[in-house]
Scaffold this active site. Structure first.
Site, PDB file in Angstrom:
ATOM      1  N   ASP A  69       0.580  -0.908  -0.249  1.00  0.00           N
ATOM      2  CA  ASP A  69      -0.073   0.153  -0.232  1.00  0.00           C
ATOM      3  C   ASP A  69       0.946   1.011  -0.064  1.00  0.00           C
ATOM      4  O   ASP A  69       0.658   1.714   1.559  1.00  0.00           O
ATOM      5  CB  ASP A  69      -0.878   0.366   1.440  1.00  0.00           C
ATOM      6  CG  ASP A  69      -1.817   1.151   1.157  1.00  0.00           C
ATOM      7  OD1 ASP A  69      -1.456   2.076   0.419  1.00  0.00           O
ATOM      8  OD2 ASP A  69      -2.378   1.266   2.573  1.00  0.00           O
ATOM      9  N   ASN A  96       4.470   5.038 -11.735  1.00  0.00           N
ATOM     10  CA  ASN A  96       3.039   4.271 -12.425  1.00  0.00           C
ATOM     11  C   ASN A  96       1.585   4.136 -10.956  1.00  0.00           C
ATOM     12  O   ASN A  96       0.571   5.101 -11.681  1.00  0.00           O
ATOM     13  CB  ASN A  96       3.465   3.289 -13.402  1.00  0.00           C
ATOM     14  CG  ASN A  96       2.042   2.810 -13.830  1.00  0.00           C
ATOM     15  OD1 ASN A  96       1.860   3.428 -14.538  1.00  0.00           O
ATOM     16  ND2 ASN A  96       1.157   2.070 -13.092  1.00  0.00           N
ATOM     17  N   TYR A 161      -6.952  15.028 -10.250  1.00  0.00           N
ATOM     18  CA  TYR A 161      -6.106  14.267 -10.645  1.00  0.00           C
ATOM     19  C   TYR A 161      -4.995  15.096 -11.555  1.00  0.00           C
ATOM     20  O   TYR A 161      -3.583  14.681 -12.007  1.00  0.00           O
ATOM     21  CB  TYR A 161      -6.476  13.887 -12.000  1.00  0.00           C
ATOM     22  CG  TYR A 161      -5.916  12.285 -12.832  1.00  0.00           C
ATOM     23  CD1 TYR A 161      -5.534  11.600 -12.689  1.00  0.00           C
ATOM     24  CD2 TYR A 161      -5.359  12.601 -13.852  1.00  0.00           C
ATOM     25  CE1 TYR A 161      -4.547  10.969 -13.429  1.00  0.00           C
ATOM     26  CE2 TYR A 161      -5.362  11.970 -15.113  1.00  0.00           C
ATOM     27  CZ  TYR A 161      -4.380  11.235 -14.526  1.00  0.00           C
ATOM     28  OH  TYR A 161      -3.968  10.156 -15.585  1.00  0.00           O
ATOM     29  N   LYS A 165      -0.885  14.893 -10.901  1.00  0.00           N
ATOM     30  CA  LYS A 165       0.101  14.899 -12.321  1.00  0.00           C
ATOM     31  C   LYS A 165       1.561  15.801 -12.374  1.00  0.00           C
ATOM     32  O   LYS A 165       2.303  15.795 -12.878  1.00  0.00           O
ATOM     33  CB  LYS A 165      -0.380  14.722 -13.987  1.00  0.00           C
ATOM     34  CG  LYS A 165      -1.521  13.081 -13.291  1.00  0.00           C
ATOM     35  CD  LYS A 165      -0.715  12.117 -13.042  1.00  0.00           C
ATOM     36  CE  LYS A 165      -1.073  10.590 -12.977  1.00  0.00           C
ATOM     37  NZ  LYS A 165      -0.093   9.932 -12.852  1.00  0.00           N
TER      38      LYS A 165
END
Length: 257
Positions: A69, A96, A161, A165
């Site tokens: 985790d 990733n 998101y 990023k």
């Protein structure tokens, strides 16, 4: 197993986080095809991770699956330690692991924001910090973050998101600056729209818009992203660090006016 079209990573070991997913699986597969031994990380999706390991080993490659985790710093450290012990060291880390929920900014809570950052950005931070001593002990290595073209061109419903990023892209540049003297190169890869089974049925209008606008006239594949990661981990990229490699079929070259 080795694909002669790829840089030769024989004798090297790579850790790919979130490798039970579509893009992560493609990255891990391409590292294996380049000759590397691969540590396939997963959080909850054990079966796809084990299937990928079996596919790699049946092809003559080396791979193991490790659960962790990555929202917990201690788990990041355990994952890296386990990966390093397996083959006596690590040469490449690909961060990733992450999630991509769609949620309007209106009504989004701080808990929603934090949960996405923990999964997408803090996980990469924890794994990077854990792997640096391991890479430095071998005289250097590579770290690659999987960011997104949404790090510079956000889509509706992706505020958290896109921000996460964008943070990954800047984290890669910052880490490249500070860890370069240790021989560690840090970059990011920003994928465009990656195909998956059923995507054309689930989002036909979006797929048509993308393929109509992209100069290369197709969606990306997980292997396209894997190829970029293999390149950045190879000696062919020995003087590349602190950069964001956009892998989007040319969609970013399309004028918006």
């Amino acid at each position: 197993m080795r694909d002669s079209a790829l840089p030769d990573l024989t004798g090297r070991t790579a850790l790919v986080t979130g490798a039970s997913g579509l893009i992560g699986g493609g990255i891990a597969w391409r590292f294996a095809r380049a000759g590397a031994d691969v540590v396939v990380h997963y959080h909850r999706a054990e079966r796809p991770a084990l299937d990928l390991v079996e596919r790699i080993t049946e092809g003559g490659g080396g791979a193991i699956a490790v659960q962790a985790d990555l929202t917990r710093e201690a788990e990041c450290a355990r994952l890296v330690e386990t990966a390093a012990v397996w083959r006596g060291g690590l040469d490449a880390l690909v961060n990733n692991a992450g999630v991509q929920p769609v949620q309007p900014l209106e009504g989004m809570t701080a808990d929603d924001w934090r949960a996405l950052y923990e999964a997408n950005t803090t996980s990469a931070f924890g794994c990077t910090q854990a792997v640096v001593p391991v890479l430095a002990e071998r005289g250097g290595g590579t770290v690659t973050h999987i960011a997104s073209i949404e790090g510079s061109a956000p889509a509706p419903g992706h505020a958290h998101y896109s921000a996460a990023k964008a943070a990954l892209i800047m984290f890669a540049r910052s880490a490249a600056l500070e860890y370069g003297p240790l021989g560690i190169r840090v970059n990011s890869v920003s994928p465009g729209l990656i195909d998956r089974p059923g995507l054309a049925d689930d989002w036909p209008e979006g797929v048509r818009r993308w393929t109509g606008a992209a100069p290369l006239k197709r969606l990306g594949s997980p292997e396209d992203i894997g190829n970029a990661c293999v390149f950045l981990a190879s000696d062919a990229a020995a003087w590349i660090t602190g950069t964001d490699l956009v892998v989007d079929g040319g969609i970013g070259a399309r004028p918006t006016w």
